[in-house]
Design an enzyme around this catalytic site. Structure first.
Site, PDB file in Angstrom:
ATOM      1  N   MET A 198      60.549  66.814  71.800  1.00  0.00           N
ATOM      2  CA  MET A 198      61.448  67.524  72.716  1.00  0.00           C
ATOM      3  C   MET A 198      61.401  69.043  72.526  1.00  0.00           C
ATOM      4  O   MET A 198      61.916  69.782  73.343  1.00  0.00           O
ATOM      5  CB  MET A 198      62.875  67.002  72.590  1.00  0.00           C
ATOM      6  CG  MET A 198      63.414  66.979  71.186  1.00  0.00           C
ATOM      7  SD  MET A 198      65.008  66.135  71.175  1.00  0.00           S
ATOM      8  CE  MET A 198      65.222  65.883  69.438  1.00  0.00           C
ATOM      9  N   ASN A 250      52.943  49.390  74.432  1.00  0.00           N
ATOM     10  CA  ASN A 250      53.159  48.298  73.464  1.00  0.00           C
ATOM     11  C   ASN A 250      52.905  46.976  74.174  1.00  0.00           C
ATOM     12  O   ASN A 250      53.844  46.399  74.749  1.00  0.00           O
ATOM     13  CB  ASN A 250      54.609  48.285  72.943  1.00  0.00           C
ATOM     14  CG  ASN A 250      54.871  49.255  71.817  1.00  0.00           C
ATOM     15  OD1 ASN A 250      54.045  50.085  71.500  1.00  0.00           O
ATOM     16  ND2 ASN A 250      56.035  49.147  71.211  1.00  0.00           N
ATOM     17  N   LYS A 258      68.954  61.954  75.669  1.00  0.00           N
ATOM     18  CA  LYS A 258      68.645  61.086  74.530  1.00  0.00           C
ATOM     19  C   LYS A 258      69.779  60.112  74.233  1.00  0.00           C
ATOM     20  O   LYS A 258      70.937  60.382  74.533  1.00  0.00           O
ATOM     21  CB  LYS A 258      68.462  61.941  73.262  1.00  0.00           C
ATOM     22  CG  LYS A 258      67.257  62.837  73.258  1.00  0.00           C
ATOM     23  CD  LYS A 258      65.958  62.105  72.981  1.00  0.00           C
ATOM     24  CE  LYS A 258      65.915  61.466  71.607  1.00  0.00           C
ATOM     25  NZ  LYS A 258      64.655  60.698  71.438  1.00  0.00           N
ATOM     26  N   HIS A 277      60.763  57.481  78.942  1.00  0.00           N
ATOM     27  CA  HIS A 277      60.176  56.681  77.863  1.00  0.00           C
ATOM     28  C   HIS A 277      61.191  55.632  77.438  1.00  0.00           C
ATOM     29  O   HIS A 277      62.203  55.945  76.808  1.00  0.00           O
ATOM     30  CB  HIS A 277      59.814  57.586  76.671  1.00  0.00           C
ATOM     31  CG  HIS A 277      59.275  56.841  75.484  1.00  0.00           C
ATOM     32  ND1 HIS A 277      59.428  57.267  74.187  1.00  0.00           N
ATOM     33  CD2 HIS A 277      58.583  55.684  75.408  1.00  0.00           C
ATOM     34  CE1 HIS A 277      58.854  56.409  73.364  1.00  0.00           C
ATOM     35  NE2 HIS A 277      58.340  55.433  74.073  1.00  0.00           N
ATOM     36  N   HIS A 280      49.392  57.547  72.053  1.00  0.00           N
ATOM     37  CA  HIS A 280      50.592  57.327  72.873  1.00  0.00           C
ATOM     38  C   HIS A 280      51.680  58.359  72.607  1.00  0.00           C
ATOM     39  O   HIS A 280      52.716  58.353  73.264  1.00  0.00           O
ATOM     40  CB  HIS A 280      51.141  55.927  72.654  1.00  0.00           C
ATOM     41  CG  HIS A 280      52.135  55.824  71.513  1.00  0.00           C
ATOM     42  ND1 HIS A 280      51.830  56.221  70.221  1.00  0.00           N
ATOM     43  CD2 HIS A 280      53.406  55.390  71.485  1.00  0.00           C
ATOM     44  CE1 HIS A 280      52.885  56.018  69.462  1.00  0.00           C
ATOM     45  NE2 HIS A 280      53.862  55.523  70.183  1.00  0.00           N
ATOM     46  N   GLY A 281      51.484  59.238  71.624  1.00  0.00           N
ATOM     47  CA  GLY A 281      52.537  60.209  71.321  1.00  0.00           C
ATOM     48  C   GLY A 281      52.073  61.125  70.209  1.00  0.00           C
ATOM     49  O   GLY A 281      50.889  61.162  69.865  1.00  0.00           O
ATOM     50  N   GLY A 314      55.025  64.300  73.712  1.00  0.00           N
ATOM     51  CA  GLY A 314      55.004  64.944  72.399  1.00  0.00           C
ATOM     52  C   GLY A 314      56.397  64.879  71.795  1.00  0.00           C
ATOM     53  O   GLY A 314      56.909  63.798  71.536  1.00  0.00           O
ATOM     54  N   CYS A 327      57.213  48.708  75.878  1.00  0.00           N
ATOM     55  CA  CYS A 327      57.685  50.076  75.810  1.00  0.00           C
ATOM     56  C   CYS A 327      56.601  50.934  76.458  1.00  0.00           C
ATOM     57  O   CYS A 327      55.417  50.671  76.287  1.00  0.00           O
ATOM     58  CB  CYS A 327      57.856  50.479  74.351  1.00  0.00           C
ATOM     59  SG  CYS A 327      58.464  52.157  74.153  1.00  0.00           S
ATOM     60  N   GLU A 331      63.164  63.083  80.046  1.00  0.00           N
ATOM     61  CA  GLU A 331      63.026  64.532  79.991  1.00  0.00           C
ATOM     62  C   GLU A 331      62.728  65.112  81.354  1.00  0.00           C
ATOM     63  O   GLU A 331      61.904  64.576  82.095  1.00  0.00           O
ATOM     64  CB  GLU A 331      61.864  64.925  79.055  1.00  0.00           C
ATOM     65  CG  GLU A 331      62.279  65.191  77.629  1.00  0.00           C
ATOM     66  CD  GLU A 331      61.125  65.723  76.772  1.00  0.00           C
ATOM     67  OE1 GLU A 331      61.195  65.516  75.556  1.00  0.00           O
ATOM     68  OE2 GLU A 331      60.172  66.314  77.304  1.00  0.00           O
TER      69      GLU A 331
END
Length: 473
Positions: free
Chosen positions: A375, A324, A472, A234, A396-397, A373, A96, A206
DNA sequence: ATGTCC
């Protein structure tokens, strides 16, 4: 568990019991989980018991609870000293990761009148949602085997992209060492139909704009400037990676007794890297990694066609990086170079300037570190820095603070959607529940995560991106 | 994350 504040951005979990090394958690006071018996912190300590682990069991600022290992966990094992590999340290969604695209000539003001058409185009053409078919229906198993061996490089060779794309991909878009013989028939079946699809959960595509630049020179080298239109993708290896993880965890659970390995949590199933079962997993994991990279390459091409049709611009790859994955890397430990298996689970590789694995044109600025981050807030591009203490890794986020269940409870997808659209973010979702589970409040404050990442010496800020539209599952 | 248990 004894937790010592070492600096404002680093906490140590003292070595005790079966722990072979301490735990190191990069967090501010605000980000550190409050309970001393927090599940994620317990997982950091559990990982520290793995055979062959060196230096420490690390946690990035976006740490949260995961399968066996915490998400945001980094653990390196010495493969010449009985070091193990654990699928739990990679995650179910093998490879991922995040890819960032940028338009070289379109800024967000120019895009605005065409944004709705772009979002509708993406809505129509990006396959997503649980179990959905992808954009590249492979004719047979042999074709899938070539994807598993060749990754994004194979996809580009088949006309899905241009060779320059690969220069900006980690490992040139393909990992050597994929072993299709270790990918089960069921994993192959699941992979055959899904290649070129986004998935669900926190996966997204996005449309973004550069909102703030922290280092203009570095941003320019990455192709980023204030106002530039970007696309962040992503996604991972879909059902194929998930099935490979399931298959090999089962096999390792049965094998680990023979190696005399005991772990505090059965979700930490592991075997020595240098064992038949370890090598089998490595071969299958690399195959899934190549699938994930090909997947992001295919979605890049779909996105390009939409932007060409509706916004009259082409898109370039800024970078593509997995968060990952376990990778085989050489690092100095106690002054000696060692061959390590570096597990990064919900952690982004973050190479310093001068590292030989960087693209030639980014060698002096460091690796782009892509950190999405939420949406409703923003995402970041950072750059790797010298002397990273966590084997060249970063966050990673934003990191979840609410479970999916808790996030969806009391949240109405339509209300959330209109709230986001009032903020100027167009939403093209597939599942109402899926959208609610991903509401911005379900995540930590990404600005705080990034600040901590920088202060902890894991990476440095280059640019902040804000969402204009989100696709999404 | 995931045809959220073959």
């Amino acid at each position: 568990m004894k937790i010592i504040e070492e600096t404002p951005y680093r906490f140590r979990i003292a070595k005790e019991g079966a722990m072979r090394v301490p735990g190191i958690v990069y967090a501010s006071k605000a980000l550190l989980p409050e309970e001393r018996d927090d599940m994620a912190l317990t997982q950091v300590a559990n990982v520290a018991t793995l055979p062959g682990i060196v230096r420490a069991s690390f946690a990035m600022p976006d740490i949260h609870w995961g399968y066996g290992f915490p998400i945001g966990g980094v653990a390196a094992t010495d493969i010449d000293d009985g070091g193990v590999i654990s699928p739990g340290g990679v995650g179910f969604d093998i490879s991922c990761g995040v890819r960032l695209l940028v338009s070289p000539d379109l800024d967000s003001t120019q895009l605005q009148p065409r944004l709705r058409a772009v979002m509708d185009g993406l809505d129509n053409r990006i396959p997503r949602g649980l179990g959905r078919k992808g954009v590249w229906p492979l004719p047979n198993r042999a074709a899938l085997e070539r994807v598993l061996a060749g990754g994004a490089r194979y996809a580009v060779g088949k006309g899905h992209g241009v060779p320059e794309d690969l220069e900006r991909c980690e490992d040139g878009g393909v990992l050597e060492g994929a072993d299709v013989a270790e990918v089960s028939a069921r994993a192959m079946e699941r992979g055959l139909e899904q290649i070129g699809s986004l998935g669900s959960g926190n996966h997204f595509l996005e449309v973004q704009a550069v909102d703030r630049v922290y280092d203009e020179a570095t941003a320019a080298r990455m192709g980023l400037a204030d106002g530039a239109v970007c696309v962040m993708i992503h996604t991972g290896s879909r059902g194929l990676g998930h099935q490979i993880c399931t298959d090999h965890v089962r096999r390792m659970e049965a094998a680990m007794k023979r190696y005399g390995i005991t772990v505090p949590d059965r979700q930490l199933a592991c075997v020595p890297v240098r064992s038949p079962e370890g090598q089998a997993y490595v071969g299958a994991m690399n195959a899934a990694a190549n699938y994930g990279r090909a997947n992001r390459q295919l979605l890049t091409e779909v996105t390009r066609r939409v932007f060409e049709a509706h916004a009259d611009t082409s898109l370039r790859v800024v970078y593509d990086v997995s968060h990952n994955l376990a990778k085989f890397e050489t690092h100095d430990v106690d002054g000696k170079p060692r061959n390590l298996c570096v597990h990064r689970k919900g952690a982004t590789r973050s190479l310093p300037p001068g590292h030989p694995d960087l693209p030639a044109d980014l060698a002096d600025v460091g690796q782009p570190v892509l950190i999405p981050g939420t949406m409703g807030t923003g995402s970041y591009v950072l750059a790797g820095v010298p002397d990273n203490p966590a084997f060249d890794s970063a966050a990673h986020g934003a990191g979840r603070v609410q479970s999916r269940h808790a996030a969806a409870r009391g949240e109405d997808a339509d209300v959330l959607r209109s709230r986001l659209e009032k903020h100027g973010v167009l939403v093209r979702g597939r599942s109402r529940r899926g959208l609610a589970e991903e509401k911005p409040e379900a995540y930590k404050d990404v600005d705080e995560v990034i600040e901590t990442t920088e202060q902890a010496g894991l990476a440095r800020k280059v640019a902040r991106l804000i969402p204009l539209g989100v696709v999404k599952g």
